[in-house]
Every structure is written in structure tokens, then in C-alpha cells.
Design a protein around this motif. Sequence first.
Motif, PDB file in Angstrom:
ATOM      1  N   ARG A 159      -2.023  -8.968   5.194  1.00 39.06           N
ATOM      2  CA  ARG A 159      -1.405  -8.876   3.875  1.00 39.06           C
ATOM      3  C   ARG A 159      -0.241  -7.891   3.902  1.00 39.06           C
ATOM      4  N   LYS A 160       0.914  -8.344   3.439  1.00 46.07           N
ATOM      5  CA  LYS A 160       2.099  -7.487   3.403  1.00 46.07           C
ATOM      6  C   LYS A 160       2.082  -6.641   2.133  1.00 46.07           C
ATOM      7  N   VAL A 161       2.387  -5.363   2.298  1.00 45.96           N
ATOM      8  CA  VAL A 161       2.303  -4.406   1.194  1.00 45.96           C
ATOM      9  C   VAL A 161       3.616  -3.636   1.098  1.00 45.96           C
ATOM     10  N   ASP A 162       4.161  -3.557  -0.101  1.00 47.76           N
ATOM     11  CA  ASP A 162       5.382  -2.789  -0.338  1.00 47.76           C
ATOM     12  C   ASP A 162       5.064  -1.306  -0.196  1.00 47.76           C
ATOM     13  N   ALA A 163       5.645  -0.666   0.819  1.00 49.49           N
ATOM     14  CA  ALA A 163       5.340   0.738   1.101  1.00 49.49           C
ATOM     15  C   ALA A 163       6.334   1.703   0.475  1.00 49.49           C
ATOM     16  N   ASP A 164       7.283   1.192  -0.279  1.00 52.27           N
ATOM     17  CA  ASP A 164       8.267   2.062  -0.930  1.00 52.27           C
ATOM     18  C   ASP A 164       7.832   2.317  -2.372  1.00 52.27           C
ATOM     19  N   ARG A 165       6.617   2.855  -2.514  1.00 51.99           N
ATOM     20  CA  ARG A 165       6.040   3.159  -3.821  1.00 51.99           C
ATOM     21  C   ARG A 165       5.249   4.456  -3.722  1.00 51.99           C
ATOM     22  N   LYS A 166       4.658   4.852  -4.840  1.00 51.77           N
ATOM     23  CA  LYS A 166       3.811   6.035  -4.832  1.00 51.77           C
ATOM     24  C   LYS A 166       2.598   5.787  -3.940  1.00 51.77           C
ATOM     25  N   LEU A 167       2.208   6.826  -3.216  1.00 52.97           N
ATOM     26  CA  LEU A 167       1.083   6.722  -2.291  1.00 52.97           C
ATOM     27  C   LEU A 167      -0.187   6.257  -2.993  1.00 52.97           C
ATOM     28  N   ALA A 168      -0.460   6.792  -4.171  1.00 50.53           N
ATOM     29  CA  ALA A 168      -1.682   6.426  -4.896  1.00 50.53           C
ATOM     30  C   ALA A 168      -1.704   4.943  -5.236  1.00 50.53           C
ATOM     31  N   ASP A 169      -0.546   4.370  -5.566  1.00 52.30           N
ATOM     32  CA  ASP A 169      -0.477   2.950  -5.909  1.00 52.30           C
ATOM     33  C   ASP A 169      -0.732   2.079  -4.681  1.00 52.30           C
ATOM     34  N   ILE A 170      -0.185   2.491  -3.542  1.00 54.66           N
ATOM     35  CA  ILE A 170      -0.398   1.724  -2.306  1.00 54.66           C
ATOM     36  C   ILE A 170      -1.867   1.756  -1.916  1.00 54.66           C
ATOM     37  N   ALA A 171      -2.462   2.951  -1.937  1.00 49.24           N
ATOM     38  CA  ALA A 171      -3.869   3.087  -1.560  1.00 49.24           C
ATOM     39  C   ALA A 171      -4.767   2.287  -2.495  1.00 49.24           C
ATOM     40  N   ALA A 172      -4.439   2.281  -3.786  1.00 45.77           N
ATOM     41  CA  ALA A 172      -5.240   1.531  -4.755  1.00 45.77           C
ATOM     42  C   ALA A 172      -5.170   0.033  -4.475  1.00 45.77           C
ATOM     43  N   GLU A 173      -3.991  -0.453  -4.103  1.00 50.54           N
ATOM     44  CA  GLU A 173      -3.845  -1.878  -3.791  1.00 50.54           C
ATOM     45  C   GLU A 173      -4.665  -2.251  -2.561  1.00 50.54           C
ATOM     46  N   LEU A 174      -4.587  -1.431  -1.521  1.00 45.79           N
ATOM     47  CA  LEU A 174      -5.361  -1.716  -0.309  1.00 45.79           C
ATOM     48  C   LEU A 174      -6.857  -1.671  -0.596  1.00 45.79           C
ATOM     49  N   ARG A 175      -7.260  -0.713  -1.397  1.00 47.52           N
ATOM     50  CA  ARG A 175      -8.679  -0.598  -1.732  1.00 47.52           C
ATOM     51  C   ARG A 175      -9.152  -1.829  -2.490  1.00 47.52           C
ATOM     52  N   ARG A 176      -8.345  -2.296  -3.427  1.00 43.16           N
ATOM     53  CA  ARG A 176      -8.723  -3.453  -4.237  1.00 43.16           C
ATOM     54  C   ARG A 176      -8.886  -4.704  -3.372  1.00 43.16           C
ATOM     55  N   PHE A 177      -7.923  -4.952  -2.501  1.00 43.47           N
ATOM     56  CA  PHE A 177      -7.992  -6.160  -1.684  1.00 43.47           C
ATOM     57  C   PHE A 177      -9.066  -6.056  -0.602  1.00 43.47           C
ATOM     58  N   SER A 178      -9.273  -4.869  -0.047  1.00 44.75           N
ATOM     59  CA  SER A 178     -10.303  -4.728   0.984  1.00 44.75           C
ATOM     60  C   SER A 178     -11.689  -4.903   0.386  1.00 44.75           C
ATOM     61  N   GLU A 179     -11.897  -4.421  -0.835  1.00 50.08           N
ATOM     62  CA  GLU A 179     -13.187  -4.601  -1.499  1.00 50.08           C
ATOM     63  C   GLU A 179     -13.421  -6.071  -1.827  1.00 50.08           C
ATOM     64  N   ARG A 180     -12.360  -6.769  -2.178  1.00 52.46           N
ATOM     65  CA  ARG A 180     -12.489  -8.203  -2.441  1.00 52.46           C
ATOM     66  C   ARG A 180     -12.892  -8.945  -1.171  1.00 52.46           C
ATOM     67  N   ASP A 181     -12.263  -8.581  -0.044  1.00 50.73           N
ATOM     68  CA  ASP A 181     -12.603  -9.222   1.227  1.00 50.73           C
ATOM     69  C   ASP A 181     -14.042  -8.917   1.633  1.00 50.73           C
ATOM     70  N   THR A 182     -14.497  -7.687   1.339  1.00 55.43           N
ATOM     71  CA  THR A 182     -15.878  -7.327   1.650  1.00 55.43           C
ATOM     72  C   THR A 182     -16.846  -8.157   0.826  1.00 55.43           C
ATOM     73  N   SER A 183     -16.532  -8.356  -0.452  1.00 55.35           N
ATOM     74  CA  SER A 183     -17.393  -9.170  -1.316  1.00 55.35           C
ATOM     75  C   SER A 183     -17.462 -10.605  -0.816  1.00 55.35           C
TER      76      SER A 183
END
Length: 246
Positions: free
Chosen positions: A211-235
Motif C-alpha cells: 500500500r502506497k502512503v503519502d509521507a509528506d504529512r504529519k507523523l501522527a496522521d501517517i501512523a494512524a493510517e498504517l495502524r488502521r489498514f494493518s488492523e483491517r488486514d489482521t481482522s
Amino acid sequence: DDEDGFVLLPFFMAVRAAVRAHVTATQVEEAGDMPGGLIAEARSYFELARTLLQEKPPRLIAIGGLSGSGKTAVAEALAAHVGAPPGARIVESDRIRKALHGVPAETKLPDRAYRPDVSDRVYREMAWRADLILAEGGSVVADAVFDRPADRERVETAAKGRDVAFAGFWLEADPLVLWRRVSERRGGPSDATIDILSRQLQRKATPSTWRKVDADRKLADIAAELRRFSERDTSKKERSSLHTAS
């Protein structure tokens, strides 16, 4: 780094919380509840101990991207929210490369330390460490450039071999942003330079399955996006396992 004891941390943390619960409860018995709310404090320690002992399925998250994309910062922000407390173990290529050469993490290595055969050894070591942690029930966040298909395949195979959920993320940013970040970097285990980044850009590596992720954003927003998608994949992985078992 010694990975053997990592998965025991939740147990030791739970023991410590249980001891604190016992000590606080004893204070209540001896002196009664105090204005500070010792009963509530004892209960909170007990609940913490129970939470720490709850099993969570292990998973492997790989974070790739060119130098300056913020992989290490994102990995550090994400790891605490992955798997059982205190979070996932970060397996970082830069630190492993330095360890294999027997030098401190911030020691700059010569160019020969980045030959393809040396990098192969680094990524094999990463996969081995990830497998070791996953085998014991721990979760892993793998942090490396991952611009070569063989390197991505190694880390994916580590997850498949242990039948755990895997999520691969590729951090992207405008080349000007990457150049600025690399040129402003001071200290840390990375030896990346503008020349190294330029060579990476010429290879035009873009993993099609991560999954491609825009890294030119606030760190908290990037981490939240990765967390959301990784939890979905785990489910998804858990539902698939239940379906297979039935």
C-alpha cells in the motif's frame, strides 16, 4: 540485539502491575481508603495486569520507502500500537547493518558495507529476527528501504511461514522533500546521502503489492493510517483462519 526475551515483557509487566495492586490493596487494609483513592488505584493496577496477559495475534508490518521518507519515525510511532504490550519489536536494517559490522549505530560505514552481497546478508538477518519473534508470539515492524523485490519477498515469506497477518507499506514523497530531509539529517543510524538517494530515485522502485502512503504529512496522521489498514488486514486474516478451521 537479543530477541529471545522480548515476548516475555508483557508477563513481567503484568507481574509488576500485580505487585503494585497487592501493595496498594494492603495499604487500604491497614489505613483505609485515602483521599487519593487507593482502592481505585489498586483496581487499576489489577486491570492493567489482566490486560497485559491477554493474548493478541502476532503480525508483521513492513515499512519501506526511499531515504528521507520517514520510515524509522513512522515505525517508532506505530510499534507501540501493534500486538501485545509493550508493542511490536522494530527490526531496523540500518541498526542491523551496523551490528553486523560490530560498530555503534551512529558510526558511519564505508561504501563497501553497502554492496549488494552485504545488503543481502542484512535482509536475511532481518527476516531471521522477524521469524524468531513471530515464532514466540510477538509482533514485528520491519523498517528498511525494501526497494528490491527479493528483499520484500523475504519479509513477506517470514509472515507466511508463521501464518500471521502481513501488511506492507511504501512511503512516498516528492523528491524535493526527500532531498531536503536527507540533507538536513543529523546523527542517527542511517548513512544515507544525497548521492545515495539519487541512485534510489533512478531505480524507480514502486512495489505494486504494498500500500502506497503519502509521507509528506504529519507523523501522527501517517501512523494512524498504517495502524488502521494493518488492523483491517489482521481482522481479515483472523476471519480467514476461522473459516478454514470450520
